[in-house]
Write a protein that holds these residues in place. Structure first.
Motif, PDB file in Angstrom:
ATOM      1  N   GLY A 177       3.339  15.161  22.609  1.00  0.00           N
ATOM      2  CA  GLY A 177       3.816  13.785  22.591  1.00  0.00           C
ATOM      3  C   GLY A 177       2.843  12.872  21.873  1.00  0.00           C
ATOM      4  O   GLY A 177       1.776  13.287  21.437  1.00  0.00           O
ATOM      5  N   ASN A 178       3.223  11.608  21.769  1.00  0.00           N
ATOM      6  CA  ASN A 178       2.388  10.605  21.112  1.00  0.00           C
ATOM      7  C   ASN A 178       2.358   9.342  21.959  1.00  0.00           C
ATOM      8  O   ASN A 178       3.233   9.118  22.800  1.00  0.00           O
ATOM      9  N   ILE A 179       1.346   8.524  21.710  1.00  0.00           N
ATOM     10  CA  ILE A 179       1.201   7.245  22.410  1.00  0.00           C
ATOM     11  C   ILE A 179       0.911   6.174  21.379  1.00  0.00           C
ATOM     12  O   ILE A 179       0.025   6.343  20.538  1.00  0.00           O
ATOM     13  N   ILE A 180       1.661   5.090  21.420  1.00  0.00           N
ATOM     14  CA  ILE A 180       1.321   3.918  20.623  1.00  0.00           C
ATOM     15  C   ILE A 180       1.245   2.724  21.561  1.00  0.00           C
ATOM     16  O   ILE A 180       1.978   2.646  22.546  1.00  0.00           O
ATOM     17  N   GLY A 181       0.302   1.834  21.303  1.00  0.00           N
ATOM     18  CA  GLY A 181       0.121   0.717  22.225  1.00  0.00           C
ATOM     19  C   GLY A 181      -0.444  -0.505  21.556  1.00  0.00           C
ATOM     20  O   GLY A 181      -0.838  -0.486  20.381  1.00  0.00           O
ATOM     21  N   LYS A 182      -0.484  -1.579  22.328  1.00  0.00           N
ATOM     22  CA  LYS A 182      -0.986  -2.855  21.822  1.00  0.00           C
ATOM     23  C   LYS A 182      -1.704  -3.584  22.944  1.00  0.00           C
ATOM     24  O   LYS A 182      -1.249  -3.580  24.102  1.00  0.00           O
ATOM     25  N   ILE A 183      -2.834  -4.215  22.604  1.00  0.00           N
ATOM     26  CA  ILE A 183      -3.586  -5.041  23.557  1.00  0.00           C
ATOM     27  C   ILE A 183      -3.530  -6.481  23.062  1.00  0.00           C
ATOM     28  O   ILE A 183      -3.823  -6.760  21.897  1.00  0.00           O
ATOM     29  N   LEU A 184      -3.171  -7.391  23.960  1.00  0.00           N
ATOM     30  CA  LEU A 184      -2.989  -8.793  23.590  1.00  0.00           C
ATOM     31  C   LEU A 184      -3.794  -9.709  24.505  1.00  0.00           C
ATOM     32  O   LEU A 184      -4.131  -9.352  25.631  1.00  0.00           O
ATOM     33  N   VAL A 185      -4.053 -10.913  23.994  1.00  0.00           N
ATOM     34  CA  VAL A 185      -4.517 -12.029  24.818  1.00  0.00           C
ATOM     35  C   VAL A 185      -3.424 -13.081  24.698  1.00  0.00           C
ATOM     36  O   VAL A 185      -3.280 -13.728  23.648  1.00  0.00           O
ATOM     37  N   ALA A 223      -1.514 -13.158  21.335  1.00  0.00           N
ATOM     38  CA  ALA A 223      -2.374 -12.883  20.180  1.00  0.00           C
ATOM     39  C   ALA A 223      -3.002 -11.499  20.313  1.00  0.00           C
ATOM     40  O   ALA A 223      -3.335 -11.057  21.411  1.00  0.00           O
ATOM     41  N   PRO A 224      -3.182 -10.772  19.204  1.00  0.00           N
ATOM     42  CA  PRO A 224      -3.771  -9.433  19.276  1.00  0.00           C
ATOM     43  C   PRO A 224      -5.245  -9.474  19.660  1.00  0.00           C
ATOM     44  O   PRO A 224      -5.952 -10.432  19.352  1.00  0.00           O
ATOM     45  N   LYS A 249     -10.179   2.641  18.757  1.00  0.00           N
ATOM     46  CA  LYS A 249     -10.339   1.189  18.829  1.00  0.00           C
ATOM     47  C   LYS A 249      -9.082   0.503  18.318  1.00  0.00           C
ATOM     48  O   LYS A 249      -8.431   0.976  17.383  1.00  0.00           O
ATOM     49  N   THR A 250      -8.753  -0.625  18.949  1.00  0.00           N
ATOM     50  CA  THR A 250      -7.612  -1.390  18.472  1.00  0.00           C
ATOM     51  C   THR A 250      -7.954  -2.020  17.127  1.00  0.00           C
ATOM     52  O   THR A 250      -9.091  -2.424  16.877  1.00  0.00           O
ATOM     53  N   ASP A 251      -6.950  -2.096  16.272  1.00  0.00           N
ATOM     54  CA  ASP A 251      -7.151  -2.679  14.944  1.00  0.00           C
ATOM     55  C   ASP A 251      -6.951  -4.190  14.979  1.00  0.00           C
ATOM     56  O   ASP A 251      -6.874  -4.790  16.072  1.00  0.00           O
ATOM     57  N   GLY A 252      -6.853  -4.808  13.802  1.00  0.00           N
ATOM     58  CA  GLY A 252      -6.707  -6.259  13.724  1.00  0.00           C
ATOM     59  C   GLY A 252      -5.437  -6.785  14.362  1.00  0.00           C
ATOM     60  O   GLY A 252      -5.340  -7.967  14.693  1.00  0.00           O
ATOM     61  N   LEU A 253      -4.455  -5.911  14.552  1.00  0.00           N
ATOM     62  CA  LEU A 253      -3.198  -6.304  15.202  1.00  0.00           C
ATOM     63  C   LEU A 253      -3.203  -5.952  16.690  1.00  0.00           C
ATOM     64  O   LEU A 253      -2.182  -6.095  17.361  1.00  0.00           O
ATOM     65  N   GLY A 254      -4.362  -5.483  17.189  1.00  0.00           N
ATOM     66  CA  GLY A 254      -4.455  -5.105  18.599  1.00  0.00           C
ATOM     67  C   GLY A 254      -3.805  -3.771  18.903  1.00  0.00           C
ATOM     68  O   GLY A 254      -3.613  -3.420  20.065  1.00  0.00           O
ATOM     69  N   SER A 255      -3.476  -2.993  17.849  1.00  0.00           N
ATOM     70  CA  SER A 255      -2.731  -1.746  18.033  1.00  0.00           C
ATOM     71  C   SER A 255      -3.660  -0.543  18.146  1.00  0.00           C
ATOM     72  O   SER A 255      -4.760  -0.536  17.597  1.00  0.00           O
ATOM     73  N   PHE A 256      -3.188   0.474  18.847  1.00  0.00           N
ATOM     74  CA  PHE A 256      -3.896   1.741  18.940  1.00  0.00           C
ATOM     75  C   PHE A 256      -2.881   2.875  19.007  1.00  0.00           C
ATOM     76  O   PHE A 256      -1.694   2.647  19.287  1.00  0.00           O
ATOM     77  N   GLU A 257      -3.352   4.087  18.741  1.00  0.00           N
ATOM     78  CA  GLU A 257      -2.432   5.226  18.703  1.00  0.00           C
ATOM     79  C   GLU A 257      -3.174   6.514  19.041  1.00  0.00           C
ATOM     80  O   GLU A 257      -4.313   6.734  18.630  1.00  0.00           O
ATOM     81  N   PHE A 258      -2.511   7.362  19.826  1.00  0.00           N
ATOM     82  CA  PHE A 258      -2.968   8.728  20.072  1.00  0.00           C
ATOM     83  C   PHE A 258      -1.820   9.657  19.668  1.00  0.00           C
ATOM     84  O   PHE A 258      -0.665   9.417  20.052  1.00  0.00           O
ATOM     85  N   SER A 259      -2.128  10.709  18.939  1.00  0.00           N
ATOM     86  CA  SER A 259      -1.078  11.641  18.527  1.00  0.00           C
ATOM     87  C   SER A 259      -1.446  13.060  18.937  1.00  0.00           C
ATOM     88  O   SER A 259      -2.615  13.377  19.170  1.00  0.00           O
ATOM     89  N   GLY A 260      -0.428  13.915  19.021  1.00  0.00           N
ATOM     90  CA  GLY A 260      -0.647  15.304  19.404  1.00  0.00           C
ATOM     91  C   GLY A 260      -1.155  15.454  20.814  1.00  0.00           C
ATOM     92  O   GLY A 260      -2.094  16.199  21.081  1.00  0.00           O
TER      93      GLY A 260
END
Length: 772
Positions: free
Chosen positions: A289-297, A300-301, A332-343
């Motif tokens: 499976g995969n995981i995609i996510g976002k961290i916000l304030v 705002a990312p 680490k989250t990128d400039g959009l607050g996004s992160f991803e784990f795959s496989g």
């Protein structure tokens, strides 16, 4: 002529003397400067100490003092990067000390010192620290560059243990970048070239590489090697300790605490569970499976958040072991607050967020990092949002409070909040204890006015040095007690989204609190409890009760003293019940009934406990834990139908089981299909269980349980008769209190004699593990 020669000789001698004096002065200057720095730091003159450090490094980079000061700056910078770790039910880490020198300047100082140092060790340790600074900044190209310089230098200087240390850091970077081939090649090189250096650690890394590649059979074999090597290393350590007269009692660790051993054991248990659950050991990246996510304030990312992915089964409950429990390299989250784990291997996971303290300033705590399940071939979407901290307007700082007074508490409304909980936190001698005082307040204010017996309702059962804390007996409102208020904001679904405490402790802030000055009743027995003289307090209370047999405060104190005990072997739940019953003849306060019911359970008088609970059932909130507890009590008292109804009341809206009691009730009633459906519809915690001796045990294997029940339901015969099966289910539910592990093991040993391959025996084995 002789006079001239004499003068020349005198001048030469004076010049030499001056030169020697200057040389001595120059050589002593770094030491003097270091002493000055130490004095400035003791006086907490941080800016002055940093200026002196910079001068020392600039003017005397080759000195021992400059070396230690630049290492100190580098370590402080690395520690400053230490993040506040936020998990499902814990928060920790972070530092308040700030280094007022940027990373670039510290790196330049390290480079200067490295060039000026004569000794190989110190020169290349400087380059190693540069690599560490670049690594925490995620500048992996520069980190690799300096680590490689350090590794080559250590190798030339025959510092094998340092080469291994640096190579381990390089392997971790390659794994984080997803370059498994490079990581594996370096691991193999280190195992072959430096077989005596950190072999267990590199075997663990090798196992982790195979695990992430999905080559589970290879991973299993390597993890076993790592455990064997860790055992050898531990034996060598113990032998060395004995030779150096280090007493074993002074070794504050065990083999099970060693990271390579612990991590390998955890992974092997996970692989075993995967196999028993039908997930093959060698399937590459298929079915993952995969995981995609976002961290916000707010909306705002939030970039630069370190996200750890933790397999629930590998986590032992200790925040300090997160690095070893992380199933995959953190991202680490990128400039959009996004992160991803795959496989990702299917299973139950949670994330832990590592956030810089500066990014959490002004933000409140939230609760939402729940466990989730990664399914085969599917993507799990996650989103977490921090909100501004709830601001409490009144009281501002600490106020003195006397029972009978009124204290208005007010706060600003939080964005998205539909209700609030008011928590009280009691300051203890060894920390703080907190719990909800009032729930679901719709307004942004409340008048705090506890009085009478109700003021003793909010008690905290805490221990310090194996002695009971006074709050367990006196509640939170006794002379001298310090109470802090925290407001928690909830959204429309009742989920916590912020609070007034926040993540970053402000040491000089005026947190809203009160110090209790007087209470309406405070007896001699109470004073002795406050001094932790419990035996004397017991006698004082008994004397006070003779003088006034219906004193509710004294009855409550005696009930609690016997209920909790104050040390080993001092609790007496039967005696506690006598005083609770007398007290309930005077007042029917809800908290007293709850305590009396709990004492009934401790005394194994389940029918009396149920009688107490039934008296306050109308006050239970939806999905209250008390419903679950009543379900277990009804089952133990021989009413499985009623037990099931109460279990179902608790389970409504719950994502996961508290334990398998509801399943046991269904199986007892011969409703196997419903039990299977319930097991498939609810999640089950894979957190490790702990025995009384600190040993970890894996919980019930739900796929194995379902498989066994399905086979029986499909017509596979069992040698167990229905009545025997029910008898064993009842026996399982009787496993509780102290010594659960030993009780479970004895029960499982007995079951083995009935036939290990029997489908119902297999089901019972798994259900029994749930009681640990």
């Amino acid at each position: 002529m002789k006079k001239i020669n004499l003068r020349i000789r005198t001048v030469i001698i004076l010049a030499a003397a001056i030169s020697i004096l200057v040389g001595i002065g120059y050589s002593k200057t770094p030491s003097l400067m270091a002493s000055n720095i130490e004095s400035q730091e003791k006086a907490e003159n941080k800016e002055a100490s940093i200026i002196m450090k910079e001068r020392l490094i600039n003017y005397f980079p080759g000195s021992e003092e400059a070396r230690w000061e630049v290492f100190s700056l580098a370590d402080s910078l690395l520690q400053q990067e230490e993040r506040i770790m936020i998990g499902p039910n814990f928060v920790g880490g972070g530092r308040g000390d700030q280094v007022n020198i940027g990373a670039e300047k510290v790196i330049s100082y390290l480079q200067k010192v490295a060039k000026a140092q004569d000794e190989v060790m110190w020169r290349y340790m400087s380059y190693q620290k540069i690599g560490q600074i670049y690594q925490i900044q995620s500048d992996y190209d520069e980190a690799v560059k300096y680590y490689e310089i350090a590794a080559r230098g250590f190798a030339e200087g025959d510092k094998a243990f340092k080469v291994a240390e640096v190579n381990g850091s390089l392997v971790e970077i390659y794994m984080e970048l997803g370059d498994m081939d490079k990581a594996l090649a370096l691991v193999e090189y280190n195992l072959e070239s430096y077989p005596e250096q950190e072999q267990a650690r590199f075997l663990v890394l090798k196992g982790d590489i195979y695990f992430q590649l999905g080559e589970f059979t290879k991973a299993e074999a390597v993890y076993k090697q790592a455990m064997q090597q860790a055992e050898k290393d531990w034996e060598r350590f113990l032998d060395h300790s004995k030779q150096n007269d280090l007493k074993e009692s002074n070794i504050n660790a065990t083999l099970q605490d060693q990271p390579p051993y612990k991590h390998s054991k955890s992974r092997l248990e996970l692989l075993q569970t995967m196999e028993s659950g039908g997930f093959p050991k060698n399937n590459g990246y298929q079915d993952k499976g995969n995981i995609i996510g976002k961290i916000l304030v707010g909306n705002a990312p939030l970039p630069n958040v370190l996200v750890y992915l933790i397999n629930e089964q590998e986590y032992d409950g200790r925040m300090s072991h997160l690095e070893g429990a992380a199933s995959y390299a953190p991202v680490k989250t990128d400039g959009l607050g996004s992160f991803e784990f795959s496989g990702i291997v299917p299973g139950r996971y949670f994330v832990v967020l590592g956030v810089l303290p500066s990014d959490l300033e002004g933000l409140g705590r939230f609760k939402g990092l729940d466990t989730f399940t990664v399914q085969e071939g599917e993507t799990e979407n996650l989103e977490y949002a921090f909100q501004p901290r709830v601001i409490v307007n009144h009281p501002a700082g600490q106020q003195f409070f006397t029972e009978g007074e009124e204290l208005p508490i007010s706060w600003n409304g939080a964005p998205g909040a539909k209700s609030y909980n008011l928590h009280i936190t009691l300051k203890l001698e060894n920390g703080y204890a907190s719990r909800v005082y009032l729930q679901n307040l719709k307004d942004t204010s409340y008048v705090f006015e506890p009085e009478g017996l109700q003021a003793r309702g909010m008690n905290f059962i805490t221990w310090a040095n194996d002695i009971l804390g006074p709050s367990a007996i006196l509640g939170s409102f006794y002379p001298g007690a310090e109470i802090f208020f925290v407001v928690e904001a909830l959204d429309e679904s009742g989920k916590s989204i912020s609070d007034s405490e926040g993540y970053v402790l402000q040491l000089n802030a005026n947190y809203p609190s009160v110090q209790i000055e007087e209470t309406s009743f405070f007896s001699q027995g109470d004073k002795l409890v406050l001094e932790k003289k419990y035996s004397e307090a017991e006698q004082a209370y008994l004397q006070e009760l003779k003088e006034k047999p219906d004193n509710p405060y004294v009855l409550l104190s005696l009930a609690r003293i016997y209920n909790y005990g104050w040390g080993e072997g001092t609790s007496n739940p039967q005696k506690a019940l006598q005083y609770y019953i007398r007290l309930l003849g005077i007042t029917k306060e809800k908290f007293i009934i709850e305590e009396a019911a709990s004492a009934g359970i401790q005394a194994q008088d389940y029918e009396l406990a149920l009688e107490f609970f039934e008296g306050i059932e109308e006050y239970f909130e939806e999905n209250s834990f008390w419903y679950h507890l009543m379900g277990e009590l009804y089952f133990k008292t021989g009413d499985p139908e009623k037990a099931l109804r109460y279990y179902q009341n608790y389970l409504k809206g719950q994502k996961e089981f508290r334990d398998l009691g509801p399943v046991v009730a269904l199986l007892y009633l011969d409703r196997f299909e419903e039990a299977i459906k319930l097991l498939e519809g609810k999640e089950y915690s894979q957190l490790l269980r702990y025995s009384s001796t600190g040993e970890t045990q894996i919980p019930a294997d739900i796929p194995t349980l379902i498989y066994s029940l399905e086979k029986y339901s499909s017509g596979i015969k069992s040698d167990l008769q229905k009545e025997d099966f029910r008898k064993y289910l009842m026996e399982i539910m009787s496993i509780d209190r102290k010594g659960r592990l030993e009780q479970v093991q004895a029960f499982q040993a007995k079951l083995k004699t009935l036939g290990e391959e029997d489908v119902l025996v297999k089901a019972l084995q798994e259900i029994a593990r749930d009681r640990m």
